[in-house]
Design a protein around this motif. Structure first.
Motif, PDB file in Angstrom:
ATOM      1  N   ARG A  72       1.092  -1.103   0.015  1.00 44.87           N
ATOM      2  CA  ARG A  72       0.076   0.028  -0.044  1.00 44.87           C
ATOM      3  C   ARG A  72       0.794   1.265  -0.012  1.00 44.87           C
ATOM      4  O   ARG A  72       0.595   2.315  -0.759  1.00 44.87           O
ATOM      5  CB  ARG A  72      -0.824   0.010   1.230  1.00 44.87           C
ATOM      6  CG  ARG A  72      -1.870   0.989   1.554  1.00 44.87           C
ATOM      7  CD  ARG A  72      -2.227   1.339   2.769  1.00 44.87           C
ATOM      8  NE  ARG A  72      -0.977   1.678   3.821  1.00 44.87           N
ATOM      9  CZ  ARG A  72      -0.969   1.365   4.805  1.00 44.87           C
ATOM     10  NH1 ARG A  72      -1.897   1.036   5.628  1.00 44.87           N
ATOM     11  NH2 ARG A  72       0.236   1.517   5.679  1.00 44.87           N
ATOM     12  N   ASP A  73       1.772   1.219   0.799  1.00 40.91           N
ATOM     13  CA  ASP A  73       2.946   2.302   1.035  1.00 40.91           C
ATOM     14  C   ASP A  73       3.592   2.572  -0.528  1.00 40.91           C
ATOM     15  O   ASP A  73       3.610   3.770  -0.806  1.00 40.91           O
ATOM     16  CB  ASP A  73       3.830   2.263   1.755  1.00 40.91           C
ATOM     17  CG  ASP A  73       3.297   2.272   3.250  1.00 40.91           C
ATOM     18  OD1 ASP A  73       1.781   2.608   3.350  1.00 40.91           O
ATOM     19  OD2 ASP A  73       3.889   1.789   4.161  1.00 40.91           O
ATOM     20  N   LEU A  74       3.995   1.733  -0.952  1.00 40.70           N
ATOM     21  CA  LEU A  74       4.673   1.706  -2.240  1.00 40.70           C
ATOM     22  C   LEU A  74       3.751   2.294  -3.304  1.00 40.70           C
ATOM     23  O   LEU A  74       4.195   3.384  -3.938  1.00 40.70           O
ATOM     24  CB  LEU A  74       5.313   0.342  -2.746  1.00 40.70           C
ATOM     25  CG  LEU A  74       5.858   0.386  -4.095  1.00 40.70           C
ATOM     26  CD1 LEU A  74       7.080   1.280  -4.543  1.00 40.70           C
ATOM     27  CD2 LEU A  74       6.418  -1.031  -4.487  1.00 40.70           C
ATOM     28  N   LEU A  75       2.483   2.022  -3.318  1.00 40.22           N
ATOM     29  CA  LEU A  75       1.387   2.324  -4.559  1.00 40.22           C
ATOM     30  C   LEU A  75       1.305   3.823  -4.094  1.00 40.22           C
ATOM     31  O   LEU A  75       1.316   4.699  -5.000  1.00 40.22           O
ATOM     32  CB  LEU A  75       0.427   1.441  -4.340  1.00 40.22           C
ATOM     33  CG  LEU A  75      -0.675   1.871  -5.352  1.00 40.22           C
ATOM     34  CD1 LEU A  75      -0.360   1.859  -6.778  1.00 40.22           C
ATOM     35  CD2 LEU A  75      -2.035   0.907  -5.242  1.00 40.22           C
ATOM     36  N   GLU A  76       1.309   4.182  -2.722  1.00 37.24           N
ATOM     37  CA  GLU A  76       0.979   5.735  -2.539  1.00 37.24           C
ATOM     38  C   GLU A  76       2.249   6.428  -2.908  1.00 37.24           C
ATOM     39  O   GLU A  76       2.001   7.505  -3.183  1.00 37.24           O
ATOM     40  CB  GLU A  76       0.772   5.441  -1.127  1.00 37.24           C
ATOM     41  CG  GLU A  76       0.359   7.198  -0.686  1.00 37.24           C
ATOM     42  CD  GLU A  76       0.018   7.401   1.090  1.00 37.24           C
ATOM     43  OE1 GLU A  76      -0.423   6.335   1.406  1.00 37.24           O
ATOM     44  OE2 GLU A  76       0.811   8.183   1.593  1.00 37.24           O
ATOM     45  N   TYR A  77       3.431   5.974  -2.623  1.00 37.37           N
ATOM     46  CA  TYR A  77       4.403   6.667  -3.036  1.00 37.37           C
ATOM     47  C   TYR A  77       4.277   6.877  -4.401  1.00 37.37           C
ATOM     48  O   TYR A  77       4.604   8.131  -5.224  1.00 37.37           O
ATOM     49  CB  TYR A  77       5.809   5.961  -2.743  1.00 37.37           C
ATOM     50  CG  TYR A  77       7.273   6.596  -2.942  1.00 37.37           C
ATOM     51  CD1 TYR A  77       7.663   7.347  -2.141  1.00 37.37           C
ATOM     52  CD2 TYR A  77       7.650   6.361  -4.083  1.00 37.37           C
ATOM     53  CE1 TYR A  77       9.113   8.172  -2.426  1.00 37.37           C
ATOM     54  CE2 TYR A  77       8.905   6.873  -4.721  1.00 37.37           C
ATOM     55  CZ  TYR A  77       9.638   7.589  -3.703  1.00 37.37           C
ATOM     56  OH  TYR A  77      10.602   8.342  -3.786  1.00 37.37           O
ATOM     57  N   ALA A  78       4.073   6.029  -5.005  1.00 47.50           N
ATOM     58  CA  ALA A  78       4.283   5.857  -6.929  1.00 47.50           C
ATOM     59  C   ALA A  78       3.072   6.857  -7.351  1.00 47.50           C
ATOM     60  O   ALA A  78       3.346   7.323  -8.417  1.00 47.50           O
ATOM     61  CB  ALA A  78       4.373   4.352  -7.101  1.00 47.50           C
ATOM     62  N   ASN A  79       1.827   6.501  -7.039  1.00 48.45           N
ATOM     63  CA  ASN A  79       0.981   6.769  -7.841  1.00 48.45           C
ATOM     64  C   ASN A  79       0.013   7.929  -7.150  1.00 48.45           C
ATOM     65  O   ASN A  79      -0.940   8.566  -7.758  1.00 48.45           O
ATOM     66  CB  ASN A  79      -0.059   5.587  -8.035  1.00 48.45           C
ATOM     67  CG  ASN A  79       0.515   4.884  -9.297  1.00 48.45           C
ATOM     68  OD1 ASN A  79       1.618   4.873  -9.518  1.00 48.45           O
ATOM     69  ND2 ASN A  79      -0.384   3.959  -9.587  1.00 48.45           N
ATOM     70  N   TYR A  80      -0.020   8.249  -5.952  1.00 43.60           N
ATOM     71  CA  TYR A  80      -0.823   9.336  -5.453  1.00 43.60           C
ATOM     72  C   TYR A  80      -0.285  10.821  -5.756  1.00 43.60           C
ATOM     73  O   TYR A  80       0.954  10.704  -5.606  1.00 43.60           O
ATOM     74  CB  TYR A  80      -0.984   8.882  -3.705  1.00 43.60           C
ATOM     75  CG  TYR A  80      -2.174   9.982  -3.210  1.00 43.60           C
ATOM     76  CD1 TYR A  80      -3.511   9.282  -3.493  1.00 43.60           C
ATOM     77  CD2 TYR A  80      -2.115  10.943  -2.640  1.00 43.60           C
ATOM     78  CE1 TYR A  80      -4.599  10.169  -3.137  1.00 43.60           C
ATOM     79  CE2 TYR A  80      -3.120  11.633  -2.062  1.00 43.60           C
ATOM     80  CZ  TYR A  80      -4.478  11.348  -2.401  1.00 43.60           C
ATOM     81  OH  TYR A  80      -5.464  11.819  -1.964  1.00 43.60           O
ATOM     82  N   PRO A  81      -0.953  11.574  -5.964  1.00 46.23           N
ATOM     83  CA  PRO A  81      -0.507  12.969  -6.478  1.00 46.23           C
ATOM     84  C   PRO A  81       0.275  13.617  -5.365  1.00 46.23           C
ATOM     85  O   PRO A  81       1.409  14.185  -5.537  1.00 46.23           O
ATOM     86  CB  PRO A  81      -1.702  13.655  -6.780  1.00 46.23           C
ATOM     87  CG  PRO A  81      -2.862  12.891  -7.176  1.00 46.23           C
ATOM     88  CD  PRO A  81      -2.602  11.594  -6.263  1.00 46.23           C
ATOM     89  N   GLY A  82      -0.227  13.675  -4.160  1.00 43.12           N
ATOM     90  CA  GLY A  82       0.506  14.559  -3.300  1.00 43.12           C
ATOM     91  C   GLY A  82      -0.188  14.818  -2.026  1.00 43.12           C
ATOM     92  O   GLY A  82      -1.351  14.773  -1.849  1.00 43.12           O
ATOM     93  N   GLY A  83       0.303  15.363  -0.850  1.00 41.67           N
ATOM     94  CA  GLY A  83      -0.345  15.753   0.387  1.00 41.67           C
ATOM     95  C   GLY A  83      -0.451  14.700   1.510  1.00 41.67           C
ATOM     96  O   GLY A  83      -0.991  14.896   2.394  1.00 41.67           O
ATOM     97  N   THR A  84       0.189  13.674   1.194  1.00 41.87           N
ATOM     98  CA  THR A  84       0.170  12.426   2.106  1.00 41.87           C
ATOM     99  C   THR A  84       1.510  12.080   2.609  1.00 41.87           C
ATOM    100  O   THR A  84       2.473  12.505   1.657  1.00 41.87           O
ATOM    101  CB  THR A  84      -0.688  11.285   1.779  1.00 41.87           C
ATOM    102  OG1 THR A  84      -0.096  10.799   0.416  1.00 41.87           O
ATOM    103  CG2 THR A  84      -1.937  11.484   1.251  1.00 41.87           C
ATOM    104  N   ARG A  85       1.674  11.252   3.368  1.00 43.31           N
ATOM    105  CA  ARG A  85       3.215  10.974   3.853  1.00 43.31           C
ATOM    106  C   ARG A  85       4.078  10.373   2.578  1.00 43.31           C
ATOM    107  O   ARG A  85       5.065  10.782   2.371  1.00 43.31           O
ATOM    108  CB  ARG A  85       3.025   9.877   5.014  1.00 43.31           C
ATOM    109  CG  ARG A  85       4.343   9.272   5.346  1.00 43.31           C
ATOM    110  CD  ARG A  85       4.083   8.238   6.568  1.00 43.31           C
ATOM    111  NE  ARG A  85       5.442   7.599   6.835  1.00 43.31           N
ATOM    112  CZ  ARG A  85       5.671   6.362   7.557  1.00 43.31           C
ATOM    113  NH1 ARG A  85       4.551   5.923   8.145  1.00 43.31           N
ATOM    114  NH2 ARG A  85       6.762   5.830   7.977  1.00 43.31           N
TER     115      ARG A  85
END
Ligand code: AHR
Length: 495
Positions: free
Chosen positions: A135-148
């Motif tokens: 989940r963290d890797l996917l957030e790092y790779a694909n989420y635009p911004g504003g999260t850890r």
């Protein structure tokens, strides 16, 4: 004796899926270090990426690249490979007993892939890790911004999300050699829960569940059935892996390796469709054949035989002309199953059982198996046609009688490409009947063959085996006539 192919544009398999021309970069041996990445090499750019290897991979027509493993991923912590390079930790890689410096990681890979203009097929660690790290890797790779994790990516200098579409849920989780291997029930549950969490982060992703790591493993078939009963609705692909061994078995069996690839595709799709029937699902999964190649695996003494080294020389197979014919026939099989195989990755890209070889501080060159891949990726366009073939057969120890001819055909706006392998030891006259296709005016024939089927390309003689034009192709009404050299891969084009 001669062979015949009948082609009719009304009968097709499906569109040519560009992701069939995928490759694989694993942190294994010298695939990454001194393969694609070698700071200080005369061809390396400021980021340490070898331009000579990028040029060759482009010439090969690689469209997608699986990363970072392989067995390596099952004990990999992706956070080690991002951020300022001098601060990255050196770790023990248990898969191949290597020293991993983490000088190359996600950011370097994505920059390299951008240069190549290919798509990532990213694997997550479901061996020693699980839902949270994926989940963290996917957030790092694909989420635009504003999260850890997305803000960490931005802090690392990458403002725009990578938008990675295809994700593999682990690697060969059925294999006893896999660090953190699982039973089918354990893995099926974990794949389901990981997929669920990942889809909440980014619903647009495509997910690959691990199928069996080869067809001979005793759990082949039952593994896929159990895993998919847990996660069928959450995934899009089920993986298949296979390596074809020139050493084990007779030469005819080896040349007929594609028979086994076909059986595997049929076995995996039948099992997936069986689960669909049980679940009452109309959804159909595709196969991601995300590791395939020729590999003298019976000569490999196993991971335990390796010592602790950085970028060791592991399984640097040297390929001959016969291997090129086998690789060509495997590509033909993938094309002929383009309706059910959506992704395929030849393993691997550089040095480790690879079409591209390099020397540290030295040149890069094309192995024999580079050529059938490049020719197929360049010429397979449009739609795959069904091929009706009749051909002489040859006896094999493992598969009984097998046709000497393997063939596939694609049609793109009036341009026909026929891919054909002659597995036999004598020239094979081939007549191609073009039913319903306009009479061609131009025809060309290129072959990868040699008087010596054991001929190879080496650092000293890197161009010993190259595609060459064959004269003598004729058009007779709506019939094309060519002669396929012994043990050869061929592309015949007509328009
Ligand atoms: O490609 C080499 C290895 O073969 C991969 O790491 C593994 O997935 C497979 O067994």
């Amino acid at each position: 004796e001669s062979a015949k192919l009948t082609l009719d544009p009304a009968f097709e398999v499906g569109p040519v899926e560009r992701r069939l021309f995928g490759s694989f970069v694993e942190h294994m041996g010298r695939c990454v270090y001194t393969g694609v990445f070698e700071p200080g090499h005369e061809s390396a750019d400021d980021g340490g990426l070898r331009r000579d290897v990028i040029e060759l991979a482009r010439e090969m027509g690689v469209t997608a690249v699986r990363y970072p493993g392989g067995n390596f991923v099952s004990n990999y912590e992706w956070e080690d490979g991002v951020g300022p390079a001098p601060e990255r930790p050196t770790r023990l890689d248990l898969a191949w007993r290597q020293i991993e410096t983490n000088a190359f990681g996600l950011g370097e890979f994505m920059t390299w892939l951008g240069e190549l203009r290919a798509e990532p097929v990213m694997a997550v660690n479901l061996g020693t890790r699980g839902v949270s790290a994926a989940r963290d890797l996917l957030e790092y790779a694909n989420y635009p911004g504003g999260t850890r994790w997305s803000d960490l990516r931005v802090k690392h200098g990458v403002r725009e999300p990578y938008g990675i579409k295809v994700w593999c849920l682990g690697n060969e989780m059925d294999g006893p050699w896999q660090i953190g291997g699982k039973t089918a029930d354990e893995y099926g549950r974990l794949a389901f829960e990981t997929a669920k969490a990942m889809r909440r982060v980014d619903p647009s992703i495509e997910l690959v569940a691990c199928g069996s790591s080869n067809m001979r493993i005793p759990t082949f078939g039952s593994w896929e059935a159990t895993v998919l009963e847990h996660c069928y609705d959450e995934v899009d692909y089920i993986s298949a892996h296979s390596y074809y061994d020139p050493v084990a078995g007779d030469r005819a069996t080896y040349l007929a390796s594609a028979v086994e690839m076909e059986q595997q595709i049929q076995g995996v799709t039948a099992t997936a469709d069986h689960v669909a029937a049980k679940l009452g699902s109309r959804k159909r999964l595709k196969v991601s054949f995300d590791e395939w190649n020729v590999w003298s695996q019976s000569l490999f003494e196993g991971e335990g035989s390796l010592g602790w080294a950085h970028a060791p020389r592991i399984i640097e197979e040297e390929y001959d002309v016969a291997a090129a014919a086998v690789v060509g026939s495997l590509l033909i099989t993938l094309l002929n199953h383009a309706d059910r195989v959506g992704i395929a990755c030849q393993a691997q890209l550089a040095n480790v059982i690879a079409p591209i070889r390099t020397e540290p501080g030295g040149p890069a060159w094309r192995q024999t198996i580079f050529h059938p891949f490049a020719l197929t990726a360049a010429n397979a366009r449009g739609r795959v046609l069904q091929v009706e073939a009749t051909a002489p057969v040859m006896p094999t120890e493992r598969y009984g009688e097998v046709p000497v001819l393997a063939a596939a055909a694609t049609l793109d706006e009036g341009e026909l490409s026929v891919f054909a392998v002659n597995r036999g030891e004598t020239p094979l006259p081939l007549a191609i009947d073009l039913r319903g296709l306009p009479c061609p005016t131009g025809i060309s024939h290129v072959t990868v063959a040699d008087d010596d089927p054991a001929a190879r390309n080496t650092e000293r003689d890197p161009r010993r085996v190259e595609p060459r034009a064959v004269q003598g192709a004729t058009i007779d009404g709506d019939r094309l006539n060519v002669v396929l050299p012994p043990i050869s891969f061929n592309v015949v084009k007509a328009s």
